[in-house]
Enzyme design. Sequence first.
Site, mmCIF file in Angstrom:
data_model
loop_
_atom_site.group_PDB
_atom_site.id
_atom_site.type_symbol
_atom_site.label_atom_id
_atom_site.label_comp_id
_atom_site.label_asym_id
_atom_site.label_seq_id
_atom_site.Cartn_x
_atom_site.Cartn_y
_atom_site.Cartn_z
ATOM 1 N N CYS A 17 0.851 -1.183 0.000
ATOM 2 C CA CYS A 17 0.000 0.000 0.000
ATOM 3 C C CYS A 17 0.894 1.243 0.000
ATOM 4 O O CYS A 17 2.081 1.175 0.325
ATOM 5 C CB CYS A 17 -0.880 0.004 1.242
ATOM 6 S SG CYS A 17 -2.064 -1.360 1.326
ATOM 7 N N GLU A 76 0.952 3.645 2.101
ATOM 8 C CA GLU A 76 1.487 3.937 3.428
ATOM 9 C C GLU A 76 2.748 3.125 3.711
ATOM 10 O O GLU A 76 3.700 3.628 4.309
ATOM 11 C CB GLU A 76 0.446 3.634 4.520
ATOM 12 C CG GLU A 76 -0.800 4.493 4.437
ATOM 13 C CD GLU A 76 -1.926 3.849 3.636
ATOM 14 O OE1 GLU A 76 -3.091 4.140 3.934
ATOM 15 O OE2 GLU A 76 -1.640 3.044 2.719
ATOM 16 N N ARG A 78 -10.747 10.573 -5.345
ATOM 17 C CA ARG A 78 -11.494 9.803 -4.337
ATOM 18 C C ARG A 78 -11.340 10.371 -2.936
ATOM 19 O O ARG A 78 -12.032 9.962 -2.023
ATOM 20 C CB ARG A 78 -11.070 8.337 -4.353
ATOM 21 C CG ARG A 78 -11.573 7.614 -5.591
ATOM 22 C CD ARG A 78 -11.251 6.145 -5.569
ATOM 23 N NE ARG A 78 -9.822 5.957 -5.766
ATOM 24 C CZ ARG A 78 -9.108 5.006 -5.178
ATOM 25 N NH1 ARG A 78 -9.674 4.166 -4.333
ATOM 26 N NH2 ARG A 78 -7.822 4.900 -5.412
ATOM 27 N N CYS A 94 -5.746 0.490 5.520
ATOM 28 C CA CYS A 94 -6.293 -0.858 5.683
ATOM 29 C C CYS A 94 -5.786 -1.450 7.008
ATOM 30 O O CYS A 94 -4.935 -0.864 7.675
ATOM 31 C CB CYS A 94 -5.884 -1.750 4.509
ATOM 32 S SG CYS A 94 -4.138 -2.230 4.498
ATOM 33 N N CYS A 126 -1.956 -2.030 7.165
ATOM 34 C CA CYS A 126 -1.223 -0.769 7.311
ATOM 35 C C CYS A 126 -1.380 -0.199 8.714
ATOM 36 O O CYS A 126 -0.416 0.319 9.278
ATOM 37 C CB CYS A 126 -1.689 0.244 6.278
ATOM 38 S SG CYS A 126 -1.093 -0.130 4.616
ATOM 39 N N TYR A 154 -2.763 -5.560 19.267
ATOM 40 C CA TYR A 154 -1.622 -6.439 19.495
ATOM 41 C C TYR A 154 -0.375 -5.582 19.370
ATOM 42 O O TYR A 154 -0.182 -4.900 18.358
ATOM 43 C CB TYR A 154 -1.622 -7.543 18.436
ATOM 44 C CG TYR A 154 -0.388 -8.405 18.437
ATOM 45 C CD1 TYR A 154 -0.292 -9.494 19.288
ATOM 46 C CD2 TYR A 154 0.673 -8.140 17.572
ATOM 47 C CE1 TYR A 154 0.834 -10.301 19.285
ATOM 48 C CE2 TYR A 154 1.794 -8.945 17.562
ATOM 49 C CZ TYR A 154 1.875 -10.026 18.423
ATOM 50 O OH TYR A 154 2.977 -10.825 18.420
ATOM 51 N N TRP A 201 3.334 -5.839 18.863
ATOM 52 C CA TRP A 201 4.316 -6.811 18.408
ATOM 53 C C TRP A 201 5.533 -6.844 19.331
ATOM 54 O O TRP A 201 5.988 -7.914 19.727
ATOM 55 C CB TRP A 201 4.731 -6.483 16.976
ATOM 56 C CG TRP A 201 5.707 -7.447 16.398
ATOM 57 C CD1 TRP A 201 5.440 -8.680 15.879
ATOM 58 C CD2 TRP A 201 7.118 -7.262 16.279
ATOM 59 N NE1 TRP A 201 6.592 -9.268 15.448
ATOM 60 C CE2 TRP A 201 7.637 -8.424 15.677
ATOM 61 C CE3 TRP A 201 7.985 -6.233 16.614
ATOM 62 C CZ2 TRP A 201 8.987 -8.579 15.408
ATOM 63 C CZ3 TRP A 201 9.326 -6.383 16.347
ATOM 64 C CH2 TRP A 201 9.816 -7.555 15.749
#
Length: 137
Positions: free
Chosen positions: A56, A58, A84, A90, A93, A127, A129
């Site tokens: 993506c 990003e 747009r 998403c 991302c 979460y 990481w």
Amino acid sequence: MTTQTDHVDHELIRAAAHVARTRCRGDNHTMAAAARAQDGRIVTAVNAYHFTGGPCAELALIGAAAAQGAYELDTIVAVGDRDRGVVPPCGRCRQVLFDYFPALKVIVGEGDRVRTVPITDLLPETYVWADHQLDTE
């Protein structure tokens, strides 16, 4: 969950929209992202669509920023081609942006409802990481 922040970086939205309008071509590049680095610079990138799940905009921006020595980002926005407007990140991302920049602000919303929110608002009870990595000591 935090509510919206006060400041919307309209210069950042314009930068992403300009890249989307002038650099996105066909189906391979349909999204542009712009981020403001901690030092004030604006970094831009476009996505690299591929049926295997290309990055993506990003995620491409994270690499572009690092290549320019911008390792700390303050705010990010993604804009779609063909006018747009602002497009939220998403799920993948959101997670990556959170892992790289846990204090990052993200511009989301449409039209006159555009607002800036902390990345943590986009991933409640996320979460983390780094919290799940084994100590190497």
